[in-house]
Motif scaffolding. Structure first.
Motif, PDB file in Angstrom:
ATOM      1  N   VAL A   1      39.744  41.416  24.711  1.00  0.00           N
ATOM      2  CA  VAL A   1      39.425  41.818  26.079  1.00  0.00           C
ATOM      3  C   VAL A   1      38.201  41.040  26.529  1.00  0.00           C
ATOM      4  CG1 VAL A   1      38.757  43.729  27.588  1.00  0.00           C
ATOM      5  CG2 VAL A   1      40.372  44.124  25.723  1.00  0.00           C
ATOM      6  N   PHE A   2      38.284  40.472  27.736  1.00  0.00           N
ATOM      7  CA  PHE A   2      37.195  39.673  28.281  1.00  0.00           C
ATOM      8  C   PHE A   2      36.888  40.124  29.704  1.00  0.00           C
ATOM      9  CE2 PHE A   2      39.409  37.133  25.162  1.00  0.00           C
ATOM     10  CZ  PHE A   2      38.372  36.744  24.349  1.00  0.00           C
ATOM     11  N   LEU A   3      35.605  40.195  30.037  1.00  0.00           N
ATOM     12  CA  LEU A   3      35.167  40.581  31.364  1.00  0.00           C
ATOM     13  C   LEU A   3      34.817  39.314  32.140  1.00  0.00           C
ATOM     14  CD1 LEU A   3      34.640  43.027  33.152  1.00  0.00           C
ATOM     15  CD2 LEU A   3      32.282  43.024  32.323  1.00  0.00           C
ATOM     16  N   VAL A   4      35.631  38.996  33.140  1.00  0.00           N
ATOM     17  CA  VAL A   4      35.475  37.775  33.929  1.00  0.00           C
ATOM     18  C   VAL A   4      34.670  38.097  35.185  1.00  0.00           C
ATOM     19  CG1 VAL A   4      36.696  35.969  35.192  1.00  0.00           C
ATOM     20  CG2 VAL A   4      37.618  36.824  33.022  1.00  0.00           C
ATOM     21  N   SER A   5      33.628  37.334  35.427  1.00  0.00           N
ATOM     22  CA  SER A   5      32.750  37.499  36.600  1.00  0.00           C
ATOM     23  C   SER A   5      32.183  38.914  36.691  1.00  0.00           C
ATOM     24  CB  SER A   5      33.501  37.151  37.885  1.00  0.00           C
ATOM     25  OG  SER A   5      33.949  35.823  37.848  1.00  0.00           O
ATOM     26  N   HIS A   6      32.013  39.574  35.558  1.00  0.00           N
ATOM     27  CA  HIS A   6      31.459  40.926  35.480  1.00  0.00           C
ATOM     28  C   HIS A   6      32.258  41.941  36.288  1.00  0.00           C
ATOM     29  CE1 HIS A   6      28.031  39.237  33.430  1.00  0.00           C
ATOM     30  NE2 HIS A   6      27.898  38.354  34.398  1.00  0.00           N
ATOM     31  N   VAL A   7      33.511  41.587  36.633  1.00  0.00           N
ATOM     32  CA  VAL A   7      34.327  42.469  37.474  1.00  0.00           C
ATOM     33  C   VAL A   7      35.722  42.686  36.900  1.00  0.00           C
ATOM     34  CG1 VAL A   7      35.349  42.750  39.761  1.00  0.00           C
ATOM     35  CG2 VAL A   7      33.083  41.730  39.548  1.00  0.00           C
ATOM     36  N   HIS A   8      36.414  41.614  36.563  1.00  0.00           N
ATOM     37  CA  HIS A   8      37.820  41.676  36.171  1.00  0.00           C
ATOM     38  C   HIS A   8      37.959  41.681  34.652  1.00  0.00           C
ATOM     39  CE1 HIS A   8      38.784  40.900  40.326  1.00  0.00           C
ATOM     40  NE2 HIS A   8      37.992  39.841  40.296  1.00  0.00           N
ATOM     41  N   SER A   9      38.729  42.603  34.140  1.00  0.00           N
ATOM     42  CA  SER A   9      38.992  42.695  32.705  1.00  0.00           C
ATOM     43  C   SER A   9      40.354  42.059  32.410  1.00  0.00           C
ATOM     44  CB  SER A   9      38.995  44.164  32.283  1.00  0.00           C
ATOM     45  OG  SER A   9      39.279  44.280  30.911  1.00  0.00           O
ATOM     46  N   PHE A  10      40.352  41.092  31.493  1.00  0.00           N
ATOM     47  CA  PHE A  10      41.587  40.433  31.070  1.00  0.00           C
ATOM     48  C   PHE A  10      41.830  40.766  29.604  1.00  0.00           C
ATOM     49  CE2 PHE A  10      40.623  38.129  34.839  1.00  0.00           C
ATOM     50  CZ  PHE A  10      41.825  37.675  35.326  1.00  0.00           C
ATOM     51  N   ASN A  11      43.030  41.230  29.296  1.00  0.00           N
ATOM     52  CA  ASN A  11      43.406  41.616  27.935  1.00  0.00           C
ATOM     53  C   ASN A  11      44.470  40.656  27.427  1.00  0.00           C
ATOM     54  OD1 ASN A  11      45.515  43.229  26.158  1.00  0.00           O
ATOM     55  ND2 ASN A  11      43.519  44.146  25.838  1.00  0.00           N
ATOM     56  N   PHE A  12      44.299  40.184  26.184  1.00  0.00           N
ATOM     57  CA  PHE A  12      45.318  39.364  25.529  1.00  0.00           C
ATOM     58  C   PHE A  12      45.784  40.125  24.303  1.00  0.00           C
ATOM     59  CE2 PHE A  12      46.818  35.972  22.666  1.00  0.00           C
ATOM     60  CZ  PHE A  12      47.736  35.371  23.514  1.00  0.00           C
ATOM     61  N   LEU A  13      47.048  40.515  24.281  1.00  0.00           N
ATOM     62  CA  LEU A  13      47.641  41.183  23.139  1.00  0.00           C
ATOM     63  C   LEU A  13      48.474  40.155  22.392  1.00  0.00           C
ATOM     64  CD1 LEU A  13      48.005  43.785  21.555  1.00  0.00           C
ATOM     65  CD2 LEU A  13      49.963  44.310  23.019  1.00  0.00           C
ATOM     66  N   GLY A  14      48.023  39.781  21.185  1.00  0.00           N
ATOM     67  CA  GLY A  14      48.648  38.692  20.445  1.00  0.00           C
ATOM     68  C   GLY A  14      49.339  39.162  19.187  1.00  0.00           C
ATOM     69  N   LYS A  15      50.283  38.335  18.733  1.00  0.00           N
ATOM     70  CA  LYS A  15      51.013  38.616  17.498  1.00  0.00           C
ATOM     71  C   LYS A  15      51.106  37.331  16.685  1.00  0.00           C
ATOM     72  CE  LYS A  15      55.060  40.944  15.757  1.00  0.00           C
ATOM     73  NZ  LYS A  15      56.219  41.756  16.104  1.00  0.00           N
ATOM     74  N   PHE A  16      50.644  37.404  15.432  1.00  0.00           N
ATOM     75  CA  PHE A  16      50.737  36.265  14.520  1.00  0.00           C
ATOM     76  C   PHE A  16      52.154  36.167  13.958  1.00  0.00           C
ATOM     77  CE2 PHE A  16      46.203  37.642  13.952  1.00  0.00           C
ATOM     78  CZ  PHE A  16      45.623  36.529  14.530  1.00  0.00           C
TER      79      PHE A  16
END
Length: 105
Positions: free
Chosen positions: A19-34
């Motif tokens: 999970v990353f907070l972009v521009s202190h406003v938008h939360s982007f989640n990456f759900l990954g699978k190896f």
């Protein structure tokens, strides 16, 4: 290139969430699978995503990378990089690959 800070952690030996907070406003989640089992890991305060445009943080993406004793680095097919210093060292590093999906929250 823009960057955003966040966290990344394994959910089990095959899946992880970032999970990353972009521009202190938008939360982007990456759900990954190896594609194969990977060491358990977490980085609660030292993860970073590097991208060119927010449109890159969408849809399903393939990635390749490495988990070594103290770092994880994943590079997606569109050039987006996830990098993190691990909270605890892993016993055995390895190359990894897989895919995952981006979601904005």
């Amino acid at each position: 290139m823009p960057t955003a800070d966040g966290f990344i952690k394994s959910l089990n030996e095959r899946e992880f969430s970032a999970v990353f907070l972009v521009s202190h406003v938008h939360s982007f989640n990456f759900l990954g699978k190896f594609t194969a089992h990977a060491p358990q890991f977490s980085s609660t305060e030292a993860a970073r995503v590097t991208y060119n445009d927010l449109s890159e943080l969408t849809e399903t993406k393939k990635f390749e990378g490495v988990i070594n004793r103290s770092m994880i680095t994943l590079v997606m097919e569109n050039g987006v990089r996830l990098e993190a210093r691990l909270d605890e060292p892993v016993e055995e590093g390895r190359s990894v690959k897989g895919d995952g999906v981006w979601r904005q929250q």
